[in-house]
Design a protein around this motif. Structure first.
Motif, PDB file in Angstrom:
ATOM      1  N   PHE A   1     -10.828   0.085  -1.515  1.00 35.16           N
ATOM      2  CA  PHE A   1     -11.542   0.798  -2.570  1.00 35.16           C
ATOM      3  C   PHE A   1     -10.611   1.377  -3.633  1.00 35.16           C
ATOM      4  O   PHE A   1     -11.062   2.109  -4.518  1.00 35.16           O
ATOM      5  CB  PHE A   1     -12.380   1.925  -1.957  1.00 35.16           C
ATOM      6  N   GLY A   2      -9.324   1.051  -3.578  1.00 34.86           N
ATOM      7  CA  GLY A   2      -8.414   1.506  -4.610  1.00 34.86           C
ATOM      8  C   GLY A   2      -7.667   2.773  -4.246  1.00 34.86           C
ATOM      9  O   GLY A   2      -7.660   3.209  -3.085  1.00 34.86           O
ATOM     10  N   PHE A   3      -7.062   3.382  -5.265  1.00 31.47           N
ATOM     11  CA  PHE A   3      -6.175   4.514  -5.042  1.00 31.47           C
ATOM     12  C   PHE A   3      -6.373   5.580  -6.118  1.00 31.47           C
ATOM     13  O   PHE A   3      -6.885   5.312  -7.206  1.00 31.47           O
ATOM     14  CB  PHE A   3      -4.704   4.065  -5.085  1.00 31.47           C
ATOM     15  N   GLY A   4      -5.912   6.783  -5.792  1.00 34.46           N
ATOM     16  CA  GLY A   4      -5.764   7.850  -6.771  1.00 34.46           C
ATOM     17  C   GLY A   4      -7.037   8.230  -7.489  1.00 34.46           C
ATOM     18  O   GLY A   4      -8.142   8.194  -6.933  1.00 34.46           O
TER      19      GLY A   4
ATOM     20  N   ALA B   1       0.832  -1.209   0.000  1.00 30.13           N
ATOM     21  CA  ALA B   1       0.000   0.000   0.000  1.00 30.13           C
ATOM     22  C   ALA B   1       0.862   1.252   0.000  1.00 30.13           C
ATOM     23  O   ALA B   1       0.483   2.277  -0.581  1.00 30.13           O
ATOM     24  CB  ALA B   1      -0.920  -0.015   1.213  1.00 30.13           C
ATOM     25  N   ARG B   2       2.018   1.186   0.636  1.00 29.18           N
ATOM     26  CA  ARG B   2       2.910   2.356   0.648  1.00 29.18           C
ATOM     27  C   ARG B   2       3.349   2.718  -0.762  1.00 29.18           C
ATOM     28  O   ARG B   2       3.303   3.891  -1.168  1.00 29.18           O
ATOM     29  CB  ARG B   2       4.143   2.069   1.532  1.00 29.18           C
ATOM     30  N   ILE B   3       3.762   1.723  -1.533  1.00 31.10           N
ATOM     31  CA  ILE B   3       4.181   1.983  -2.908  1.00 31.10           C
ATOM     32  C   ILE B   3       2.994   2.439  -3.751  1.00 31.10           C
ATOM     33  O   ILE B   3       3.110   3.340  -4.583  1.00 31.10           O
ATOM     34  CB  ILE B   3       4.834   0.734  -3.513  1.00 31.10           C
ATOM     35  N   ALA B   4       1.843   1.809  -3.527  1.00 34.43           N
ATOM     36  CA  ALA B   4       0.646   2.203  -4.281  1.00 34.43           C
ATOM     37  C   ALA B   4       0.308   3.664  -4.033  1.00 34.43           C
ATOM     38  O   ALA B   4      -0.058   4.399  -4.957  1.00 34.43           O
ATOM     39  CB  ALA B   4      -0.525   1.304  -3.898  1.00 34.43           C
ATOM     40  N   ARG B   5       0.405   4.125  -2.796  1.00 36.26           N
ATOM     41  CA  ARG B   5       0.131   5.530  -2.500  1.00 36.26           C
ATOM     42  C   ARG B   5       1.172   6.439  -3.125  1.00 36.26           C
ATOM     43  O   ARG B   5       0.840   7.518  -3.654  1.00 36.26           O
ATOM     44  CB  ARG B   5       0.067   5.744  -0.984  1.00 36.26           C
TER      45      ARG B   5
ATOM     46  N   ALA C   1      -0.343  10.681  -9.520  1.00 36.77           N
ATOM     47  CA  ALA C   1      -1.585  10.271 -10.189  1.00 36.77           C
ATOM     48  C   ALA C   1      -1.598  10.619 -11.668  1.00 36.77           C
ATOM     49  O   ALA C   1      -2.195   9.901 -12.477  1.00 36.77           O
ATOM     50  CB  ALA C   1      -2.781  10.908  -9.487  1.00 36.77           C
ATOM     51  N   ARG C   2      -0.966  11.704 -12.053  1.00 34.40           N
ATOM     52  CA  ARG C   2      -0.981  12.093 -13.464  1.00 34.40           C
ATOM     53  C   ARG C   2      -0.370  11.012 -14.337  1.00 34.40           C
ATOM     54  O   ARG C   2      -0.823  10.768 -15.465  1.00 34.40           O
ATOM     55  CB  ARG C   2      -0.205  13.404 -13.660  1.00 34.40           C
ATOM     56  N   ILE C   3       0.651  10.333 -13.830  1.00 34.04           N
ATOM     57  CA  ILE C   3       1.351   9.314 -14.615  1.00 34.04           C
ATOM     58  C   ILE C   3       0.680   7.948 -14.484  1.00 34.04           C
ATOM     59  O   ILE C   3       0.597   7.198 -15.456  1.00 34.04           O
ATOM     60  CB  ILE C   3       2.827   9.221 -14.169  1.00 34.04           C
ATOM     61  N   TRP C   4       0.150   7.638 -13.296  1.00 38.73           N
ATOM     62  CA  TRP C   4      -0.250   6.267 -12.984  1.00 38.73           C
ATOM     63  C   TRP C   4      -1.764   6.042 -12.981  1.00 38.73           C
ATOM     64  O   TRP C   4      -2.234   5.063 -12.415  1.00 38.73           O
ATOM     65  CB  TRP C   4       0.326   5.877 -11.614  1.00 38.73           C
ATOM     66  N   SER C   5      -2.529   6.902 -13.627  1.00 39.98           N
ATOM     67  CA  SER C   5      -3.989   6.770 -13.592  1.00 39.98           C
ATOM     68  C   SER C   5      -4.598   6.384 -14.927  1.00 39.98           C
ATOM     69  O   SER C   5      -5.815   6.460 -15.098  1.00 39.98           O
ATOM     70  CB  SER C   5      -4.618   8.087 -13.117  1.00 39.98           C
ATOM     71  N   ASP C   6      -3.770   5.976 -15.874  1.00 38.65           N
ATOM     72  CA  ASP C   6      -4.306   5.613 -17.176  1.00 38.65           C
ATOM     73  C   ASP C   6      -4.848   4.181 -17.136  1.00 38.65           C
ATOM     74  O   ASP C   6      -4.725   3.476 -16.132  1.00 38.65           O
ATOM     75  CB  ASP C   6      -3.220   5.739 -18.243  1.00 38.65           C
ATOM     76  N   ARG C   7      -5.465   3.766 -18.232  1.00 37.94           N
ATOM     77  CA  ARG C   7      -5.938   2.395 -18.372  1.00 37.94           C
ATOM     78  C   ARG C   7      -5.236   1.740 -19.557  1.00 37.94           C
ATOM     79  O   ARG C   7      -5.077   2.363 -20.612  1.00 37.94           O
ATOM     80  CB  ARG C   7      -7.449   2.363 -18.625  1.00 37.94           C
TER      81      ARG C   7
END
Length: 524
Positions: A441-444, A88-92, A99-105
């Motif tokens: 419930f997920g992140f970002g 969870a630490r890395i996920a946060r 979030a700008r980089i890691w929120s794509d699909r």
């Protein structure tokens, strides 16, 4: 006219900025040049690590890999790299703070052919369109916006209790119908017309097709998109047969309910709903004059988002409660003792009682943690190159979150496979809020927008169920208890209990009378 000194100062500032940009670019390129991807198991020819990321029972296998390769690892399947986050630490760090980089699909070819990336809030790429739709969802699913729906949720729970009283053997169907009814009412102000309601059957078929097509390994077309042109009778190509049908269903389930809401508003019969509120607010703000804004409103309130997030996930969580009470009868006794002490036996619990029912609160939290409904979830993707902790993650790589690793960590949650609400209580019995549970419930920017709704539904159902009903092991013709394995079937999208038998009974005659006498429209 600018003075020579002023111009000289500008030249110096521009030169300094150029040097800083050059050094930043040089440093970034240098770091990427010497960075390597996260570690992972050795790859087999052609298929890579396909066998290390199975579509079923992947939790145990990923757990063994995690012990060997750490909290950030990479797998490669058929030429596709998947980054797996186990912490969870890395996920946060990545999904929240970057979030700008890691929120794509990532683009999954079957879903792309179904056109989901063009409109569905869950799947569309990180973009202004996605952010606009999320703003609508977050606005109308925040806690204060859910207050008008509490009487409806109470009414649906009362109906569910009566269904369980009169038809306990069909409890799974009752639970699913309950969740579908709640979601349809909140999303559209639509009251179901039975279990075979046309909206329900269409959306179930659509949701099933999506879940069945999400995994990179679900079809060879997801690995080699060019193969979609081959005849569908060839092994591995068969899912192409229903792409057109799913695309048509997707169009119908986002157009028909929206038209229903517009019509009910115009003829004055519209009940409170997210779609009604969103539509009317957009109309008041003049936003519906824009086709783009109308599309955002329609797509965000379309049934697929709440259906997938609500019926399939929360519905399974409610079934997990029945299973947990069956396997851990002491939890049922402790919960009912507290309910009787605080609420009594003359009424059902309300939201006003919530702060005085710490054991019920802890039980709801343990439900989210114990048997994770989504162990991996929908993949993220990187929108740009990034370097984290010395590892280089290129643009466009798939990212999977191992929720089981985060919420079944034996250090944070000792004996993680056991159902123990006490882990969320202080030694004195007070509720001990655990911020780490937000992981469920997920992140970002992709965090579940319906998390507050899930919270209210879980509390209302769990407290009411335990107040008047009890779960016991079913007995065979000889009077012997029928064993229950407690195992789950796990796939890429959901973890569901294997079929099991039980007896759901009213606690006593007084409870039976309370269930039958509870009328519609009871408010909290």
């Amino acid at each position: 006219m600018s003075s020579p000194k002023y111009l000289a100062a500008l030249d110096i500032a521009a030169s300094a900025l150029s040097v800083l940009l050059f050094l930043k670019l040089f440093t970034l390129r240098s770091s990427r040049k010497h960075a390597f991807p996260p570690p992972g198991p050795r790859q087999l020819p052609i298929i890579g690590n396909l066998l290390d990321f199975p579509s079923h029972d992947h939790g145990e296998r990923l757990g063994r890999l995690r012990k060997q390769y750490g909290d950030l690892m990479s797998l490669r399947m058929m030429g596709q790299t998947i980054i797996v986050i186990n912490s969870a630490r890395i996920a946060r760090d990545l999904l929240d703070r970057r979030a700008r980089i890691w929120s794509d699909r990532p683009v999954i070819p079957l879903l792309q052919l179904m056109q989901l990336y063009e409109w569905n809030t869950t799947f569309i790429p990180e973009s202004p369109d996605h952010r606009a739709q999320r703003r609508i969802a977050d606005r109308y699913l925040r806690p204060s916006a859910l207050i008008p729906y509490r009487p409806m949720i109470r009414c649906r729970v009362d109906e569910l209790l009566r269904s369980l009283l009169h038809g306990p053997n069909e409890f799974k169907g009752h639970l699913r119908y309950f969740m579908t009814g709640v979601i349809m009412s909140i999303a559209f102000g639509y009251n179901l017309k039975g279990e075979k309601d046309v909206y329900v059957t269409k959306t179930e078929a659509f949701a099933e097709a999506i879940i069945d097509s999400m995994s990179p390994t679900s079809s060879i077309v997801n690995v080699f998109p060019i193969l979609r042109h081959l005849p569908t009778w060839i092994p591995g190509i068969g899912k192409m047969r229903y792409v057109d049908e799913v695309r048509r269903l997707g169009l119908e389930i986002r157009e028909e309910p929206f038209d229903f809401v517009k019509k009910s508003i115009s003829d004055g019969t519209a009940e409170p709903s997210l779609s009604r509120h969103s539509f009317m607010m957009a109309e008041e703000d003049g936003q519906l004059s824009s086709k783009k804004n109308q599309e955002h409103t329609k797509h965000c309130s379309s049934l697929t988002l709440p259906f997938l997030a609500g019926v399939d996930t929360t519905g399974v969580a409610l079934t997990n409660l029945v299973l947990a009470l069956l396997l851990y009868p002491e939890v049922q006794r402790s919960a009912q003792t507290q309910l009787d002490s605080v609420v009594g036996r003359e009424r059902l619990p309300s939201l006003d009682d919530r702060g005085k029912l710490p054991y019920i609160e802890a039980t709801c939290k343990e439900l989210l943690r114990w048997r994770l409904v989504t162990q991996i979830g929908i993949a993220h993707a990187t929108k740009d190159d990034d370097v984290y902790d010395g590892y280089f993650i290129p643009k466009g790589k798939h990212l999977s979150l191992d929720f089981a690793a985060m919420l079944h960590d034996p250090v944070r949650y000792p004996d993680p496979e056991s159902f123990r609400p006490e882990r969320f209580l202080t030694p004195s019995g007070e509720y001990n809020d655990d911020p780490h549970m937000a992981v469920a419930f997920g992140f970002g920017r992709r965090i579940c927008p319906g998390r507050h709704l899930v919270d209210e539904i879980l509390y209302t159902f769990v407290s009411s169920f335990l107040s008047v009903l009890t779960v016991e092991k079913k007995k065979d013709e000889d009077g012997n208890e029928i064993p229950v394995s407690g195992k789950h079937a796990v796939d890429v999208a959901l973890s569901q209990p294997l079929p099991f038998e039980c007896s759901i009974l009213p606690r006593d005659n007084r409870a039976s009378q309370l269930i039958q006498s509870t009328g519609d429209g009871q408010e909290n």
